[in-house]
Design an enzyme around this catalytic site. Structure first.
Site, PDB file in Angstrom:
ATOM      1  N   ASP A 150       0.829  -1.202   0.000  1.00 27.05           N
ATOM      2  CA  ASP A 150       0.000   0.000   0.000  1.00 27.05           C
ATOM      3  C   ASP A 150       0.866   1.256   0.000  1.00 27.05           C
ATOM      4  O   ASP A 150       1.854   1.345   0.731  1.00 27.05           O
ATOM      5  CB  ASP A 150      -0.856  -0.033   1.281  1.00 27.05           C
ATOM      6  CG  ASP A 150      -1.801   1.138   1.386  1.00 27.05           C
ATOM      7  OD1 ASP A 150      -2.768   1.174   0.619  1.00 27.05           O
ATOM      8  OD2 ASP A 150      -1.562   2.023   2.235  1.00 27.05           O
TER       9      ASP A 150
ATOM     10  N   GLU B 205       1.541  -0.598  -5.081  1.00 26.59           N
ATOM     11  CA  GLU B 205       0.605   0.466  -5.445  1.00 26.59           C
ATOM     12  C   GLU B 205       1.441   1.656  -5.889  1.00 26.59           C
ATOM     13  O   GLU B 205       1.883   2.453  -5.079  1.00 26.59           O
ATOM     14  CB  GLU B 205      -0.295   0.855  -4.272  1.00 26.59           C
ATOM     15  CG  GLU B 205      -1.378   1.837  -4.720  1.00 26.59           C
ATOM     16  CD  GLU B 205      -2.075   2.578  -3.583  1.00 26.59           C
ATOM     17  OE1 GLU B 205      -3.161   3.115  -3.814  1.00 26.59           O
ATOM     18  OE2 GLU B 205      -1.516   2.665  -2.479  1.00 26.59           O
TER      19      GLU B 205
HETATM   20  C1  GLC Z   1      -3.956   3.296  -0.505  1.00 24.64           C
HETATM   21  C2  GLC Z   1      -5.226   2.500  -0.380  1.00 24.64           C
HETATM   22  C3  GLC Z   1      -6.331   3.416   0.057  1.00 24.64           C
HETATM   23  C4  GLC Z   1      -5.968   3.967   1.404  1.00 24.64           C
HETATM   24  C5  GLC Z   1      -4.614   4.659   1.366  1.00 24.64           C
HETATM   25  C6  GLC Z   1      -4.100   4.913   2.738  1.00 24.64           C
HETATM   26  O1  GLC Z   1      -4.052   4.268  -1.478  1.00 24.64           O
HETATM   27  O2  GLC Z   1      -5.500   1.842  -1.583  1.00 24.64           O
HETATM   28  O3  GLC Z   1      -7.576   2.769   0.094  1.00 24.64           O
HETATM   29  O4  GLC Z   1      -6.942   4.890   1.825  1.00 24.64           O
HETATM   30  O5  GLC Z   1      -3.636   3.865   0.741  1.00 24.64           O
HETATM   31  O6  GLC Z   1      -3.740   3.714   3.372  1.00 24.64           O
END
Ligand code: GLC
Ligand code: CA
Length: 550
Positions: free
Chosen positions: A213, A274
């Site tokens: 993440d 991500e």
């Molecule tokens: C990432 C996740 C999202 C979350 C953010 C903070 O972007 O996909 O859903 O709110 O991180 O953890």
């Protein structure tokens, strides 16, 4: 890293890693299947639906966070990294879920939130207790610039300043996301070790990898310099800033190399990132100079073009094909953070046909694919109508301009029964009214359905040598209406051409494949019956042709 296999004691070759051609299926556990009537999806619910995931042809599930959490950001605020939130079940339920997935040949990927913890995590509670607590330096604490003035102009992705004042010790803590999500200090080696041990914990339990993440946000400028201010205001009404000092800092790569070493202790594991990045060069770096970082950083540059622009798609897909050093790109159009592609690309009239185009871009490209639950049946974004219905902190802060992410997190639509078969209780988010037509049970009976289109393409990409391994070569590159490409068979077998009409008018295209060493004049359609002359392939509005050529 691929496993080395000895054959007859003589030949040595690298077996292809399992994820190389995989379809990853993202499940938002809260919204997939409730098993105990509390209106919240859970692990036993997901376990019950594994046969569906299998029949779709997914190779792995990416489970968004199921760890104990105050659920301020629905699991992305973790208060214990080595347990399961009782809302989702028990550790025994988790173990059973993993075993049942594995029994069906489905891998399980956990979400790993390394950038921040919940403010209710014991580390943060200790850290905030005093300025000289041993955990103080595990988070980012600083003095303000004066009374009521945060240390600098850094902004939270969820709106307003990224600093929260803690009167108890008279300092501010940094949070890239919500104030209940304090950032860890990744320059502290103890933090790194604690997190790596957490990942080992889950790998010992048999999980097959992690989706990292917000991985680009691990580091911030050590001198705390202000970010450059840009003209205009964002949706939250804050001045726009250029995120150069809080995102994608070079130190991220040191951590990625360490993470890779940790996961390589357990053969067959994969790291997905991500990675929202500006350009293909930055994406390339995420694989590591020596392929020693992420195996699968997400390519968000293709899926989030957000308009059906032939030239943009041609350029971006071609970049992924030619500028990632031969590594597999990971394409994604939908996830729990963005309005569904149905709405981002749909024109309001031809949405269903356009969704088939999107599915084709995703599944007929040379790329690992990621799909988000409900995408395969054509679920639509259903944002809350009133502020009092909003659950997502992004919508709570940003209302009314930014309605948040609830709209793409509505319950999975299984059948025509009450609550679409998601729960016998009151669903935590309302079930969209279109579930009567748009649901798994109905669509699995209809040969023309979106679900059948996905299933068909998924089966093809797994079984057809050209679609599986063939290079992706853009065709007819001056055509602004139709995006066409060839998947060239790596051996002597047939290749595949794909043509997607990006317009609301019928189009006709012709192909001359002789420069590709293909002399065929006919293409046999792979997605339905029939064939077409290569000199004259007709496409209805937003139509798709997938055909085999010899
Ligand atoms: C990432 C996740 C999202 C979350 C953010 C903070 O972007 O996909 O859903 O709110 O991180 O953890
Ligand atoms: Ca439940």
């Amino acid at each position: 890293m691929s496993a080395l296999i000895f054959l007859g004691g003589l030949r040595l070759f690298a077996a292809e890693p399992w994820w190389q051609h995989a379809l990853f299926y993202e499940i938002y556990p809260r919204s997939f299947q409730d098993s105990n009537g509390d209106g919240i999806g859970d692990l036993n619910g997901i376990a019950r639906r594994l046969d569906y995931v299998k029949s779709l042809g997914a190779n792995a599930i990416w489970l968004t966070p199921v760890y104990p959490s105050p659920q301020v950001d629905f699991g992305y605020d973790i208060s214990d990294y080595e347990a399961i939130d009782p809302q989702y079940g028990t550790m025994a339920d988790f173990d059973r879920f993993v075993a049942e997935a594995h029994a069906r040949g489905i891998r399980v990927i956990m979400d790993m939130v390394l950038n921040h913890t919940s403010d209710k995590h014991k580390w943060f509670i200790e850290s905030r207790s005093s300025r000289n607590n041993p955990k103080r330096d595990w988070y980012i604490w600083r003095d303000g610039r004066g009374p009521g003035k945060p240390p600098n102009n850094w902004l939270s992705d969820f709106g307003h300043t990224a600093w929260t004042y803690d009167p108890h010790t008279g300092q501010w803590y940094y949070h890239k996301f919500y104030s209940a999500q304090p950032d860890l200090n990744w320059r502290n080696p103890e933090v790194r070790k604690a997190m790596y041990d957490t990942m080992r914990f889950w790998m010992r339990k048999g999980v097959d990898g992690f989706r990292l993440d917000a991985i680009t946000t691990l580091f911030e400028d050590i001198h705390l310099r202000d970010e450059p201010v840009l003209p205009g205001l964002n949706v939250y009404g804050d001045p726009n800033v250029q995120e150069t000092l809080t995102n994608n800092l070079p130190e991220v790569h040191d951590v990625l190399r360490e993470l890779r070493k940790v996961t390589d202790e357990f053969p067959g594991r994969v790291l997905i990132g991500e990675t929202y990045l500006e350009n293909i060069g930055d994406l390339r770096k995420m694989y590591g100079a020596h392929n020693d970082e992420l195996q699968l950083p997400m390519d968000t540059q293709v899926g989030f073009i957000n308009r059906l622009d032939v030239r943009e798609f041609r350029r971006k897909i071609n970049e992924a094909e030619t500028e990632l050093g031969g590594d597999m790109p990971l394409f994604v159009f939908d996830n729990h953070d963005n309005p569904r592609s149905w709405n981002r690309y749909g024109d309001g009239i031809h949405n269903e046909a356009i969704a088939r185009v999107i599915a084709t871009l995703l599944l007929a490209s040379r790329a690992v694919a990621m799909a988000y639950y409900g995408e395969e049946i054509g679920m639509v974004t259903t944002p809350p109508a009133r502020r009092e219905d909003v659950r997502d902190p992004v919508g709570l802060v940003g209302w009314p301009k930014e309605k948040g992410r609830d709209g793409e997190r509505t319950p999975m639509q299984w059948d025509t029964s009450r609550n679409a078969g998601f729960t016998t209780g009151t669903p935590w988010l309302p079930v969209p009214p279109n579930y009567i037509d748009v649901n798994v049970a109905t669509e699995s009976m209809r040969p023309e359905s979106m679900l059948k289109w996905y299933e068909g393409l998924i089966k093809l990409r797994a079984g057809n040598a050209a679609l599986r391994d063939g290079a992706e070569i853009m065709l007819n590159t001056s055509d602004y209406n139709v995006l066409s490409w060839l998947r060239k068979n790596p051996g002597a077998g047939p290749s595949v051409i794909v043509a997607c009409n990006f317009t609301k008018l019928p189009q006709t295209v012709s192909f001359d494949l002789r420069t590709q060493g293909i002399s065929a004049t006919m293409a046999r359609s792979l997605m339905d019956t029939g064939s077409a002359p290569l000199s004259h392939v007709s496409l209805p509005p937003f139509g798709v042709f997938v055909g085999e050529v010899r």
